[in-house]
Write a protein that holds these residues in place. Structure first.
Motif, PDB file in Angstrom:
ATOM      1  N   UNK A  58     -46.739  35.843 -29.039  1.00  0.00           N
ATOM      2  CA  UNK A  58     -45.293  35.818 -28.779  1.00  0.00           C
ATOM      3  C   UNK A  58     -45.012  35.418 -27.328  1.00  0.00           C
ATOM      4  N   UNK A  59     -45.831  35.909 -26.411  1.00  0.00           N
ATOM      5  CA  UNK A  59     -45.672  35.531 -25.003  1.00  0.00           C
ATOM      6  C   UNK A  59     -45.929  34.035 -24.826  1.00  0.00           C
ATOM      7  N   UNK A  60     -46.961  33.527 -25.486  1.00  0.00           N
ATOM      8  CA  UNK A  60     -47.276  32.104 -25.363  1.00  0.00           C
ATOM      9  C   UNK A  60     -46.163  31.249 -25.971  1.00  0.00           C
ATOM     10  N   UNK A  61     -45.719  31.631 -27.150  1.00  0.00           N
ATOM     11  CA  UNK A  61     -44.637  30.914 -27.844  1.00  0.00           C
ATOM     12  C   UNK A  61     -43.385  30.855 -26.974  1.00  0.00           C
TER      13      UNK A  61
ATOM     14  N   UNK B 124     -56.146  36.110 -20.691  1.00  0.00           N
ATOM     15  CA  UNK B 124     -55.334  36.288 -19.488  1.00  0.00           C
ATOM     16  C   UNK B 124     -55.497  37.701 -18.951  1.00  0.00           C
ATOM     17  N   UNK B 125     -55.563  38.679 -19.846  1.00  0.00           N
ATOM     18  CA  UNK B 125     -55.737  40.061 -19.421  1.00  0.00           C
ATOM     19  C   UNK B 125     -57.045  40.241 -18.669  1.00  0.00           C
ATOM     20  N   UNK B 126     -58.112  39.562 -19.122  1.00  0.00           N
ATOM     21  CA  UNK B 126     -59.388  39.605 -18.412  1.00  0.00           C
ATOM     22  C   UNK B 126     -59.239  39.095 -16.975  1.00  0.00           C
TER      23      UNK B 126
ATOM     24  N   UNK C 195     -45.130  35.122 -11.776  1.00  0.00           N
ATOM     25  CA  UNK C 195     -44.538  35.284 -13.102  1.00  0.00           C
ATOM     26  C   UNK C 195     -43.209  34.548 -13.162  1.00  0.00           C
ATOM     27  N   UNK C 196     -43.004  33.849 -14.273  1.00  0.00           N
ATOM     28  CA  UNK C 196     -41.726  33.170 -14.504  1.00  0.00           C
ATOM     29  C   UNK C 196     -40.828  33.941 -15.453  1.00  0.00           C
TER      30      UNK C 196
ATOM     31  N   UNK D 167     -46.415  42.538 -22.260  1.00  0.00           N
ATOM     32  CA  UNK D 167     -47.638  41.943 -21.722  1.00  0.00           C
ATOM     33  C   UNK D 167     -47.809  42.432 -20.304  1.00  0.00           C
ATOM     34  N   UNK D 168     -49.044  42.434 -19.795  1.00  0.00           N
ATOM     35  CA  UNK D 168     -49.295  42.884 -18.433  1.00  0.00           C
ATOM     36  C   UNK D 168     -48.334  42.214 -17.451  1.00  0.00           C
ATOM     37  N   UNK D 169     -47.775  42.990 -16.545  1.00  0.00           N
ATOM     38  CA  UNK D 169     -46.731  42.461 -15.662  1.00  0.00           C
ATOM     39  C   UNK D 169     -47.242  41.404 -14.701  1.00  0.00           C
ATOM     40  N   UNK D 170     -48.556  41.377 -14.433  1.00  0.00           N
ATOM     41  CA  UNK D 170     -49.076  40.369 -13.499  1.00  0.00           C
ATOM     42  C   UNK D 170     -49.223  39.001 -14.148  1.00  0.00           C
TER      43      UNK D 170
END
Length: 240
Positions: A109-112, A174-176, A204-205, A235-238
């Motif tokens: 969903x984040x990627x989309x 990305x989390x890694x 972050x955008x 998703x992770x804020x970073x």
């Protein structure tokens, strides 16, 4: 983010999406690409490769020409999305001159949403200090369902090719990269040490609360929850 991390190593030259399609606005010059961007590189090489068709018909020659614009690196590479030039992707997976780094964003969903917002704003990434162009986008549950199916199908194809090749690969999310040892594993795959003080050069955008990226957040929550994917709502804020 990963391209920026790789670029911090003095021996690495890592380009962005060299096999991307040129955005519609680019030929008219309505926006000026960053000097370090792939679009700026397209301008540098437009005499030899004046169009997408020219690049796509001679990918090997174009890659060599692109790498030659930045001499002095021990390791050269570029970023390629799943949907970009699948025939070339298959060739690269089989080509032992290239080390394989498979970066998967687990949150579809984040990627989309990131892709839709980037198409709307024309801003696919933002370095620290740059102005971020904000926008929300429409959500279509059917479209998103098809997106996820295609996303999973393409990943299965890539992983199948890698397995069939018998080659090693660094597989990271990305989390890694944000909170784990992903960056160290990537550099190890290249036979290099991770540089000290490594920090993302991008910012972050979009909101880490993913439903807020859409015009109708409630509809997003309902659809994603019904899919059994409520974890995709954050998703992770970073992560940009």
């Amino acid at each position: 983010m990963l391209v920026g991390l790789l670029e911090q190593h003095p021996e690495v030259r890592c380009f962005g999406e060299l096999m991307r399609s040129t955005p519609r606005w680019f030929p008219e010059g309505t926006r000026v690409p960053r000097p370090d961007s792939v679009l700026h590189l397209f301008r540098l090489l437009e005499d030899r490769y004046p169009s997408d068709a020219a690049r796509f018909s001679d990918p090997g020659g174009f890659l060599e020409a692109a790498f030659a614009t930045r001499p002095g690196g021990a390791v050269y590479g570029f970023k390629q999305h799943l949907q970009q030039q699948p025939e070339l992707a298959a060739r690269l997976i089989a080509d032992r001159r290239y080390a394989l780094i498979l970066l998967r964003r687990e949150n579809a969903l984040a990627q989309y949403s990131s892709e839709k917002i980037a198409r709307r704003t024309g801003q696919g990434s933002a370095k620290r200090g740059e102005v971020v162009v904000k926008a929300t986008v429409a959500f279509d549950a059917g479209e998103f369902g098809r997106y996820v199916e295609q996303w999973e199908r393409r990943w299965a194809w890539v992983l199948g090719l890698v397995e069939a090749s018998g080659r090693s690969s660094a597989r990271v999310s990305y989390e890694d990269l944000v909170s784990g040892d992903g960056a160290a594993r990537v550099f190890a795959q290249l036979g290099l040490q991770k540089p000290a003080g490594l920090e993302p050069v991008t910012q972050r955008r979009n909101s880490p609360r993913i439903a807020e990226r859409f015009d109708d957040p409630a509809a997003v929550v309902e659809a994603v929850t019904a899919m059994g994917r409520a974890g995709w709502l954050e998703e992770l804020s970073e992560v940009s």
